[in-house]
Enzyme design. Sequence first.
Site, PDB file in Angstrom:
ATOM      1  N   ILE A  30       0.864  -1.179   0.000  1.00 50.66           N
ATOM      2  CA  ILE A  30       0.000   0.000   0.000  1.00 50.66           C
ATOM      3  C   ILE A  30       0.901   1.230   0.000  1.00 50.66           C
ATOM      4  CG2 ILE A  30      -2.045  -1.042   1.043  1.00 50.66           C
ATOM      5  CD1 ILE A  30      -1.214  -0.068   3.722  1.00 50.66           C
ATOM      6  N   ASP A  31       0.389   2.330  -0.517  1.00 48.39           N
ATOM      7  CA  ASP A  31       1.194   3.536  -0.672  1.00 48.39           C
ATOM      8  C   ASP A  31       1.698   4.051   0.674  1.00 48.39           C
ATOM      9  OD1 ASP A  31       0.533   3.411  -3.342  1.00 48.39           O
ATOM     10  OD2 ASP A  31      -1.086   4.881  -3.190  1.00 48.39           O
ATOM     11  N   LYS A  32       2.765   4.827   0.604  1.00 45.19           N
ATOM     12  CA  LYS A  32       3.335   5.453   1.802  1.00 45.19           C
ATOM     13  C   LYS A  32       2.263   6.191   2.599  1.00 45.19           C
ATOM     14  CE  LYS A  32       6.174   9.414   3.093  1.00 45.19           C
ATOM     15  NZ  LYS A  32       6.926  10.582   2.580  1.00 45.19           N
TER      16      LYS A  32
END
Length: 301
Positions: free
Chosen positions: A133-135
């Site tokens: 999942i994105d930062k």
Amino acid sequence: MMLSADLAGERLDAFLARSVPELTRSAAQKLIEEGCVLRNGKPGKKNDKLNIGDEIRVTMPEAKPVDIQPVEMALDIVYEDEDVVVINKPKGLVVHPAAGHQDDTLVNGLLHALGDDLSGINGELRPGIVHRIDKDTSGLLAVAKNDYAHRMLASQLKDHTMARTYEAVVCGNLKEDSGTVDAPIGRHPSDRKKMCVIQRNSKEAVTHWEVVARYRGFTHIRCRLETGRTHQIRVHMAHIGHPILGDTVYGRKKPELGQDSQCLHAGALCFQHPRDLRPVMVFAQLPEYFQKVLEKLEKMG
């Protein structure tokens, strides 16, 4: 690993990517180039066209440790057994080491917490990470403790049986109470850091959404991923004219309501346990930043 070709005319690299859950097309091509794939006893080529009944032998190389330093950090472990760990990742934490983030990522923390109890497949130690999942997206992330669990979970990702549900606040008011965005996603043709809805060089992408609550100028929604493309929810919601609040990459360029990154949380993860196939359902409450956004929206009316 022995496989039998079941579709005449299919390319060898495409067949491997389809048949071996943990292999992407590029990973399959790398194995072929390294001589790890035999077709009827002879080294194959990535563009070989297969015949029904061809025997394909794949030798997975031993995992090689990579130069990633274990770093002690607080990890919110919401589920753990001998095969799987589920982490509730905070907003702002990078998953994998990359330029500018060498020793402050989730992988660094996992190596410190779990040591050798992480999967390593495709010839490189991939410390347990099954999906990303994105930062600046918070929420649940599945981590495999061994190669068997990694293959099984990767298989569920590939055939869309691992259910991932996200909460988001989007800009504007959606006309319907629920809907589906079925639009292919690929790399942006002029900005390689971004993804976009595009027909050429793209992959199928499907996002189901439903309204949780409506506010003045914004909508709280719940999204279920049928596929898992990079930035999928962010791209799809922007595509239909309702970018995620705070997403200055795909949406409005100026921060709103104090949000300078996307208001997006992976709140539920459901999968079959790799050992006995029993259903595992894990949930993570909305984090503080998300709750504060909702409180501001409530006050706005």
